[in-house]
Design an enzyme around this catalytic site. Sequence first.
Site, short mmCIF file in Angstrom:
data_model
loop_
_atom_site.label_atom_id
_atom_site.label_comp_id
_atom_site.label_asym_id
_atom_site.label_seq_id
_atom_site.Cartn_x
_atom_site.Cartn_y
_atom_site.Cartn_z
N GLY A 27 0.84 -1.20 0.00
CA GLY A 27 0.00 0.00 0.00
C GLY A 27 0.86 1.24 0.00
O GLY A 27 2.04 1.19 -0.41
N CYS B 299 0.50 -0.12 -9.31
CA CYS B 299 1.70 0.44 -8.66
C CYS B 299 2.84 0.68 -9.65
O CYS B 299 3.58 1.64 -9.52
CB CYS B 299 2.16 -0.46 -7.53
SG CYS B 299 2.50 -2.14 -8.05
N VAL C 94 1.00 4.78 5.35
CA VAL C 94 0.55 3.65 6.19
C VAL C 94 1.71 2.67 6.40
O VAL C 94 1.84 2.07 7.47
CB VAL C 94 -0.69 2.97 5.57
CG1 VAL C 94 -1.08 1.73 6.36
CG2 VAL C 94 -1.87 3.94 5.53
N GLY C 95 2.60 2.59 5.40
CA GLY C 95 3.79 1.73 5.55
C GLY C 95 4.58 2.11 6.80
O GLY C 95 5.06 1.24 7.54
N GLU D 229 5.64 -3.33 0.48
CA GLU D 229 5.54 -3.16 -0.98
C GLU D 229 4.83 -1.83 -1.21
O GLU D 229 3.61 -1.75 -1.06
CB GLU D 229 4.73 -4.32 -1.59
CG GLU D 229 5.48 -5.63 -1.62
CD GLU D 229 6.57 -5.66 -2.69
OE1 GLU D 229 6.63 -4.75 -3.53
OE2 GLU D 229 7.36 -6.61 -2.67
P1 NAD Z 1 -5.41 1.01 0.92
O1 NAD Z 1 -5.98 2.34 1.21
O2 NAD Z 1 -6.30 -0.14 0.63
O3 NAD Z 1 -4.46 0.68 2.16
C1 NAD Z 1 -3.69 -0.51 2.23
C2 NAD Z 1 -4.04 -1.27 3.49
O4 NAD Z 1 -3.65 -0.50 4.61
C3 NAD Z 1 -5.53 -1.56 3.63
O5 NAD Z 1 -5.72 -2.93 3.97
C4 NAD Z 1 -5.96 -0.62 4.71
O6 NAD Z 1 -7.02 -1.13 5.51
C5 NAD Z 1 -4.71 -0.48 5.55
N1 NAD Z 1 -4.67 0.80 6.28
C6 NAD Z 1 -5.10 2.01 5.80
N2 NAD Z 1 -4.89 2.97 6.75
C7 NAD Z 1 -4.31 2.35 7.80
C8 NAD Z 1 -3.85 2.80 9.08
N3 NAD Z 1 -3.93 4.08 9.44
N4 NAD Z 1 -3.30 1.89 9.91
C9 NAD Z 1 -3.20 0.59 9.54
N5 NAD Z 1 -3.62 0.10 8.35
C10 NAD Z 1 -4.17 0.96 7.50
O7 NAD Z 1 -4.42 1.07 -0.32
P2 NAD Z 1 -3.47 2.25 -0.80
O8 NAD Z 1 -2.44 2.54 0.23
O9 NAD Z 1 -4.26 3.36 -1.37
O10 NAD Z 1 -2.78 1.46 -2.02
C11 NAD Z 1 -2.25 2.12 -3.09
C12 NAD Z 1 -0.74 2.27 -2.90
O11 NAD Z 1 -0.15 0.97 -2.85
C13 NAD Z 1 -0.07 2.99 -4.06
O12 NAD Z 1 0.92 3.83 -3.56
C14 NAD Z 1 0.54 1.84 -4.86
O13 NAD Z 1 1.63 2.22 -5.64
C15 NAD Z 1 0.94 0.90 -3.77
N6 NAD Z 1 1.02 -0.46 -4.28
C16 NAD Z 1 2.24 -1.08 -4.29
C17 NAD Z 1 2.35 -2.37 -4.81
C18 NAD Z 1 3.67 -3.08 -4.83
O14 NAD Z 1 3.69 -4.28 -5.13
N7 NAD Z 1 4.77 -2.41 -4.53
C19 NAD Z 1 1.23 -3.01 -5.32
C20 NAD Z 1 0.01 -2.33 -5.29
C21 NAD Z 1 -0.09 -1.07 -4.75
#
Ligand code: NAD
Length: 380
Positions: A194, A250, A198-199, A216
């Site tokens: 994600g 991504c 959040v990471g 990731e």
């Molecule tokens: P998202 O909003 O679904 O969040 C990801 C996860 O984090 C979800 O399960 C969500 O419930 C959890 N989350 C959200 N807020 C949180 C918090 N405060 N505390 C704990 N957990 C929390 O997805 P997103 O972040 O919008 O995903 C898109 C991003 O992911 C883009 O930056 C994309 O590039 C990246 N991505 C990377 C890869 C890869 O393989 N490197 C693949 C797909 C997406």
Amino acid sequence: MTAAAPAETPAGTVARLRAAFRTGRTRDLAWRTDQLKRLRALLTEGGDELADALHADLGKSRKEAYRTEIDFTVREIDHTLERLAGWLEPEPAPVPDVLAGASAQTVLDPLGVVLVIAPWNYPVQLLLAPVAGALAAGNTVVAKPSELAPATSAALARLLPRHLDPDTVAVVEGAVPETTALLAERFDHVFYTGNGTVGRIVMRAAAEHLTPVTLELGGKSPAFVDRGTDLRTVASRLVSGKFLNTGQTCVAPDYVLTDPETAPALTDALAAAVEQRFGPDASASPEYGRIVNERHFDRLVKLLDSGRTVTGGAHDRATRYIAPTVLADVAPDAPVMREEIFGPILPVLTVDGLDEAVAFIDARDKPLALYAFTTDPAVR
Ligand code: NAD
């Protein structure tokens, strides 16, 4: 009337999965193989249910759902099934002189309970591929799908317990509060996909338990188009990578760098490739998806003014539709260049050749992927 059973707490779920891990049954190759086959059966038997959910959440066509999520994950599982026994063979390892006389081996050992947190953009493969990896490695798994793809999250929560042993794979649905509560528990590995904000939260929570993490994340992935390349081929490939899943990928090319002489012909070729793929009105194309939610739609619409529109620009909030859009004359500090776009907007910027392109990319955060279109072996 019988009262509904109280929902299990995160601590209860982790304790249940840890107890299953401690029985030792997840270590057997036969158990791991059986779990992977069950996961494969979930995807083949539940494929249409998942494809319907992906269509409801993201407007993904059935073809795209199978190609990029369902069959994609089946292939990952097949790859793992073919090689797992070999991966588990202990590897002889050298020993230093001070331990002369001893022998050493590298043996892959399961970790315990793994948490997989998935995002919404490829909500099937980005949950189930890491789950497959964790099971193949002999672990039990808590799988947390994204709440932003609610139909897919619900479908996965129905299908996983139907196909897999609920004492070794648990699904926890939910948003921030549920994920925060999960992250307070001690896992043996956390696999998060994600955004970076959040990471950081995930890494901080894991640090409390000294739990290793795999993050990731995303980023702005550039494409460089060199002088003298076949622009029809380049445009077709860029359009295919950029507008897959409506730009919500991504590793999608985020922006294009090319020289000022090539730019006009390239943007024309991009417009033609968009029309060839999605027709004159992409909103009528069954192959073109929608933006995941209104928050992302509003964020993206604000970026549409970042340059001159070569094609696209149309949008409709009611259906969360944004046309495949190509922007020219985009300044390096335009709003569309300040964050990962993660939507169907492709800005084309000009640089004076390869060295300037490299300097442009190096001056920014490290990208997740980079695409170079060139016939020059030195550039490759
Ligand atoms: P998202 O909003 O679904 O969040 C990801 C996860 O984090 C979800 O399960 C969500 O419930 C959890 N989350 C959200 N807020 C949180 C918090 N405060 N505390 C704990 N957990 C929390 O997805 P997103 O972040 O919008 O995903 C898109 C991003 O992911 C883009 O930056 C994309 O590039 C990246 N991505 C990377 C890869 C890869 O393989 N490197 C693949 C797909 C997406």
